[in-house]
Each structure stands twice: as structure tokens, then as C-alpha cells.
Enzyme design. Structure first.
Site, PDB file in Angstrom:
ATOM      1  N   GLY A   1     -14.508  63.896 -26.813  1.00  0.00           N
ATOM      2  CA  GLY A   1     -15.561  63.175 -26.967  1.00  0.00           C
ATOM      3  C   GLY A   1     -17.017  63.500 -26.288  1.00  0.00           C
ATOM      4  O   GLY A   1     -17.524  62.669 -25.636  1.00  0.00           O
ATOM      5  N   ALA A   2     -17.156  64.838 -26.071  1.00  0.00           N
ATOM      6  CA  ALA A   2     -18.456  65.507 -25.496  1.00  0.00           C
ATOM      7  C   ALA A   2     -19.433  65.589 -26.228  1.00  0.00           C
ATOM      8  O   ALA A   2     -20.600  66.186 -25.584  1.00  0.00           O
ATOM      9  CB  ALA A   2     -17.983  66.321 -24.656  1.00  0.00           C
ATOM     10  N   SER A   3     -19.476  65.545 -27.619  1.00  0.00           N
ATOM     11  CA  SER A   3     -20.807  65.836 -28.445  1.00  0.00           C
ATOM     12  C   SER A   3     -22.126  65.055 -28.049  1.00  0.00           C
ATOM     13  O   SER A   3     -23.059  65.361 -28.647  1.00  0.00           O
ATOM     14  CB  SER A   3     -20.442  65.821 -29.845  1.00  0.00           C
ATOM     15  N   ARG A   4     -21.643  63.707 -27.687  1.00  0.00           N
ATOM     16  CA  ARG A   4     -22.988  62.977 -27.194  1.00  0.00           C
ATOM     17  C   ARG A   4     -22.266  61.722 -26.325  1.00  0.00           C
ATOM     18  O   ARG A   4     -21.202  62.052 -25.696  1.00  0.00           O
ATOM     19  CB  ARG A   4     -23.372  62.098 -28.639  1.00  0.00           C
TER      20      ARG A   4
ATOM     21  N   VAL B   1      -8.587  63.486 -31.237  1.00  0.00           N
ATOM     22  CA  VAL B   1      -7.528  63.055 -30.204  1.00  0.00           C
ATOM     23  C   VAL B   1      -6.492  62.272 -30.914  1.00  0.00           C
ATOM     24  O   VAL B   1      -5.280  61.920 -30.160  1.00  0.00           O
ATOM     25  CB  VAL B   1      -8.469  62.216 -29.022  1.00  0.00           C
TER      26      VAL B   1
ATOM     27  N   TYR C   1     -10.476  46.618 -28.236  1.00  0.00           N
ATOM     28  CA  TYR C   1     -11.190  47.613 -27.149  1.00  0.00           C
ATOM     29  C   TYR C   1     -10.726  47.216 -25.717  1.00  0.00           C
ATOM     30  O   TYR C   1     -10.287  48.330 -25.085  1.00  0.00           O
ATOM     31  CB  TYR C   1     -12.681  47.611 -27.206  1.00  0.00           C
TER      32      TYR C   1
ATOM     33  N   ALA D   1      -8.107  45.765 -24.692  1.00  0.00           N
ATOM     34  CA  ALA D   1      -6.712  46.068 -24.515  1.00  0.00           C
ATOM     35  C   ALA D   1      -6.472  47.485 -24.261  1.00  0.00           C
ATOM     36  O   ALA D   1      -5.474  48.058 -23.632  1.00  0.00           O
ATOM     37  CB  ALA D   1      -5.873  45.490 -25.590  1.00  0.00           C
TER      38      ALA D   1
ATOM     39  N   LYS E   1      -8.688  49.727 -23.257  1.00  0.00           N
ATOM     40  CA  LYS E   1      -9.215  50.220 -21.807  1.00  0.00           C
ATOM     41  C   LYS E   1      -8.421  49.790 -20.764  1.00  0.00           C
ATOM     42  O   LYS E   1      -8.160  50.670 -19.590  1.00  0.00           O
ATOM     43  CB  LYS E   1     -10.503  49.804 -21.663  1.00  0.00           C
TER      44      LYS E   1
HETATM   45  P1  NAP Z   1     -20.360  57.839 -28.169  1.00  0.00           P
HETATM   46  O1  NAP Z   1     -21.733  57.936 -27.632  1.00  0.00           O
HETATM   47  O2  NAP Z   1     -20.111  56.919 -29.639  1.00  0.00           O
HETATM   48  O3  NAP Z   1     -19.530  59.170 -28.131  1.00  0.00           O
HETATM   49  C1  NAP Z   1     -17.977  58.848 -28.571  1.00  0.00           C
HETATM   50  C2  NAP Z   1     -17.667  60.638 -28.344  1.00  0.00           C
HETATM   51  O4  NAP Z   1     -16.376  60.717 -28.802  1.00  0.00           O
HETATM   52  C3  NAP Z   1     -18.589  61.456 -29.574  1.00  0.00           C
HETATM   53  O5  NAP Z   1     -18.360  62.872 -29.134  1.00  0.00           O
HETATM   54  C4  NAP Z   1     -17.299  61.572 -30.760  1.00  0.00           C
HETATM   55  O6  NAP Z   1     -17.839  62.662 -31.622  1.00  0.00           O
HETATM   56  C5  NAP Z   1     -16.242  61.373 -29.968  1.00  0.00           C
HETATM   57  N1  NAP Z   1     -14.809  60.902 -30.728  1.00  0.00           N
HETATM   58  C6  NAP Z   1     -15.041  59.630 -31.309  1.00  0.00           C
HETATM   59  N2  NAP Z   1     -13.581  59.719 -31.798  1.00  0.00           N
HETATM   60  C7  NAP Z   1     -13.100  60.846 -31.630  1.00  0.00           C
HETATM   61  C8  NAP Z   1     -11.713  61.026 -32.002  1.00  0.00           C
HETATM   62  N3  NAP Z   1     -10.803  60.675 -32.675  1.00  0.00           N
HETATM   63  N4  NAP Z   1     -11.442  62.605 -31.513  1.00  0.00           N
HETATM   64  C9  NAP Z   1     -12.369  63.405 -30.938  1.00  0.00           C
HETATM   65  N5  NAP Z   1     -13.507  62.911 -30.404  1.00  0.00           N
HETATM   66  C10 NAP Z   1     -13.664  61.848 -31.200  1.00  0.00           C
HETATM   67  O7  NAP Z   1     -19.438  57.019 -26.925  1.00  0.00           O
HETATM   68  P2  NAP Z   1     -19.873  56.588 -25.576  1.00  0.00           P
HETATM   69  O8  NAP Z   1     -20.351  55.208 -25.430  1.00  0.00           O
HETATM   70  O9  NAP Z   1     -20.271  57.929 -24.662  1.00  0.00           O
HETATM   71  O10 NAP Z   1     -18.279  56.308 -24.926  1.00  0.00           O
HETATM   72  C11 NAP Z   1     -17.433  57.443 -24.305  1.00  0.00           C
HETATM   73  C12 NAP Z   1     -16.417  56.750 -23.677  1.00  0.00           C
HETATM   74  O11 NAP Z   1     -17.007  55.783 -22.640  1.00  0.00           O
HETATM   75  C13 NAP Z   1     -15.288  55.743 -24.491  1.00  0.00           C
HETATM   76  O12 NAP Z   1     -14.198  56.022 -24.020  1.00  0.00           O
HETATM   77  C14 NAP Z   1     -15.862  54.407 -24.157  1.00  0.00           C
HETATM   78  O13 NAP Z   1     -14.961  53.584 -24.404  1.00  0.00           O
HETATM   79  C15 NAP Z   1     -16.480  54.552 -22.728  1.00  0.00           C
HETATM   80  N6  NAP Z   1     -17.198  53.757 -22.332  1.00  0.00           N
HETATM   81  C16 NAP Z   1     -18.629  53.520 -22.681  1.00  0.00           C
HETATM   82  C17 NAP Z   1     -19.514  52.771 -22.186  1.00  0.00           C
HETATM   83  C18 NAP Z   1     -20.968  52.682 -22.571  1.00  0.00           C
HETATM   84  O14 NAP Z   1     -21.771  51.774 -22.193  1.00  0.00           O
HETATM   85  N7  NAP Z   1     -21.568  53.499 -23.258  1.00  0.00           N
HETATM   86  C19 NAP Z   1     -19.043  51.779 -21.365  1.00  0.00           C
HETATM   87  C20 NAP Z   1     -17.470  51.592 -20.794  1.00  0.00           C
HETATM   88  C21 NAP Z   1     -16.806  52.726 -21.404  1.00  0.00           C
HETATM   89  P3  NAP Z   1     -17.227  62.889 -32.934  1.00  0.00           P
HETATM   90  O15 NAP Z   1     -17.758  61.574 -33.813  1.00  0.00           O
HETATM   91  O16 NAP Z   1     -17.803  63.979 -33.478  1.00  0.00           O
HETATM   92  O17 NAP Z   1     -15.555  62.801 -33.101  1.00  0.00           O
END
Ligand code: NAP
Length: 256
Positions: A14-17, A62, A154, A156, A158
Site C-alpha cells: 500500500g505504498a503508492s500513496r 494483499v 475498520y 475490528a 485494526k
Molecule cells: P491511502 O492513502 O488510501 O493508501 C492506501 C494504499 O493501499 C494505496 O497505495 C493503495 O493502492 C493500497 N491498497 C489498497 N488496497 C490494497 C490491496 N487490496 N492490496 C494492495 N494494496 C492496496 O491510505 P492511508 O491513509 O495511507 O492508510 C494506510 C494505512 O494506514 C492503512 O492500513 C490505514 O488503516 C492506516 N491508517 C491511516 C490513518 C490516516 O490518518 N490516514 C490513520 C490510522 C491508520 P492501490 O489502490 O493501487 O491498491
């Protein structure tokens, strides 16, 4: 500390953004070779090119064991091994209990929780032969510590990641692999920035440090868990939230 990941091979799902891209950038700046994983190859490759430092973009879902296995093979072929897995990919659609379908529940648990397990299993053969095997999960404060309407599934998922971690770290200790988790609070990602400055300001107002976290704030915590110096730390969590979970009331926050 950062020197001990130089030359190491790091996979970030999940590292594209978002947070994953921030984690990948922090590791690349510390001299690691980074594989950026996401479902969309082009976006993964674009992110890898922006990160630089020899980072590569690889597509994998994943939720799909076969695609993870193919990705693991490609990364081992490119880097000669994998030392660090950051299982970060996650989704967070909102649905309240009364409206949520079973399929929506399954999608979130399937990506965030089962996806963590499948990622660990796919990269385990490579991690086992590393002399510095590290797994870092991206959990959240939401679920393990706090709640938010619309996020029962969500939360649950985490909290479930932490349950997974506490047994995985025991099972994998015999290979010298550590398993730890970062628990972000509200982090400023591209998606959040799109919601505008007013939304961001109202979110930041609930944080004692009065700002949202950066994706690099999470990357630095992951970097610590992945370092040689953290080799005796396993099964642990670190909350990176600017103090968000601490005020016991709005009064506690505003009277400081
Ligand atoms: P995001 O900006 O939406 O990015 C999600 C990333 O995951 C994208 O690179 C997406 O790329 C990839 N992805 C989604 N589904 C996937 C799959 N089935 N297989 C492989 N890659 C997948 O999300 P984020 O906010 O950075 O969140 C990343 C993590 O941090 C998550 O686990 C989230 O629960 C956690 N988190 C985020 C926050 C926050 O404030 N943002 C807070 C607490 C925890 P593709 O769409 O190309 O697959």
C-alpha cells in the site's frame, strides 16, 4: 539508527500513496532498497520513481495469495532477499452497523486483517533467511484505543492486527524476526488534503500538538522498529498521534 537499514531490502504494501509512500520514502532516505506495492502497477512504479534511491514498483493485491507470491518472487529476484516487511495496505470505507452489509464487513476485514496475514506469509520464506528480519504492521488508534461511528469493521480489523501480532511475534522469534505495530492517529494524506483546509483545521483542533501527523511521522516509527538497534523489541506498539487519545474531555483539551 538509520544506518542499520542502509542496504536492507524493504517491502511496503500500500505504498503508492499516503502513509505507505511516506514509510517507503523514509526507508529510501535511510539507504534501504524499497519495493513499493499496490494493486495498480503504474501507480506503484510512479511512486517508486518519485521516491528514488533505486525503489521499484510492484503490483500485488494483499487479498490475493497468488499475486503476493508472484510479487515476492519478483522482489527477491530484484533485491536478492527481503529483510523488512511493512504490512501497511488498508482501506477505510465508512458504514454504520444498521446499513452495513456482510460483504462490506468482509472486504474491510479481508484487506486489513487477512491481508496482513497473507502478506506476512508470502514474504516469510525471505524474512526467515534474513539476519535482520522485521515485520512492521500499520494498525491505528481507531479500534485498539478509540472508536468512530461508521468504523466498526475498520476498528475490528485494526484491533485484530494487534491480536495477530502478539502471537506472530512468538511464533517467528525462532527465526530472529520481530513483529511490531505502528498506531497512527490522524495523518495528513493526499485523500485528507482533498477535503480542504477547514476540515483539516477542525481535525487538528482535537490534537494536543495542534496539527495532523505527516506520513513521515509514521515512517520514522516504522524505521525504529526495523532498525538493528530495535532487535530486542517485539510484539510492541507505538502510538503516533500528537497526543490525540490523551485528553479525557474537551475541557481537558481547551484548558491547557
Ligand atoms: P491511502 O492513502 O488510501 O493508501 C492506501 C494504499 O493501499 C494505496 O497505495 C493503495 O493502492 C493500497 N491498497 C489498497 N488496497 C490494497 C490491496 N487490496 N492490496 C494492495 N494494496 C492496496 O491510505 P492511508 O491513509 O495511507 O492508510 C494506510 C494505512 O494506514 C492503512 O492500513 C490505514 O488503516 C492506516 N491508517 C491511516 C490513518 C490516516 O490518518 N490516514 C490513520 C490510522 C491508520 P492501490 O489502490 O493501487 O491498491
Amino acid at each position: 539508527m538509520t544506518h542499520s537499514v542502509a542496504g536492507r531490502s524493504v517491502v511496503v504494501t500500500g505504498a503508492s500513496r499516503g502513509i505507505g509512500k511516506g514509510i517507503a520514502r523514509v526507508f529510501a532516505e535511510a539507504g534501504a532498497r524499497v519495493a513499493v506495492l499496490s494493486r495498480h502497477r503504474e501507480e506503484a512504479e510512479t511512486a517508486a520513481a518519485q521516491i528514488g534511491g533505486g525503489a521499484i514498483g510492484v503490483s500485488a493485491d494483499v487479498t490475493d495469495e497468488a499475486s503476493l507470491s508472484t510479487a515476492a518472487g519478483a522482489i527477491v529476484a530484484a533485491f536478492g532477499g527481503v529483510d523488512v516487511l511493512c504490512a501497511n495496505a488498508g482501506i477505510f470505507p465508512q458504514a454504520k452497523i444498521e446499513e452495513m452489509t456482510g460483504a462490506e464487513w468482509d472486504e474491510v476485514l479481508g484487506t486489513n486483517l487477512k491481508g496482513s496475514f497473507l502478506s506476512v506469509r508470502a514474504f516469510l520464506p525471505a524474512l526467515k533467511v534474513s539476519d535482520q528480519g522485521r515485520i512492521v504492521l500499520t494498525s491505528s488508534i481507531t479500534g485498539p484505543v478509540t472508536g468512530y461511528p461508521g468504523w466498526t469493521h475498520y476498528g475490528a480489523s485494526k484491533a485484530g492486527q494487534l491480536g495477530f501480532m502478539r502471537t506472530a511475534c512468538i511464533e517467528l522469534a525462532k527465526y530472529g524476526i520481530t513483529v511490531n505495530a505502528v498506531m497512527p492517529g490522524n495523518i495528513r494524506t493526499e485523500g485528507l488534503a482533498d477535503l480542504g483546509p477547514e476540515y483539516e483545521a477542525s481535525m487538528a483542533a482535537s490534537v494536543p500538538l495542534k496539527r495532523l501527523g505527516s506520513v513521515e511521522d509514521i515512517g520514522y516509527a516504522a524505521l525504529f522498529f526495523a532498525s538493528r538497534e530495535a532487535g530486542y523489541v517485539t510484539g510492541q506498539t507505538i502510538i503516533v498521534d500528537g497526543g490525540q487519545i490523551l485528553p479525557e474531555s474537551l475541557e481537558a483539551l481547551s484548558s491547557a
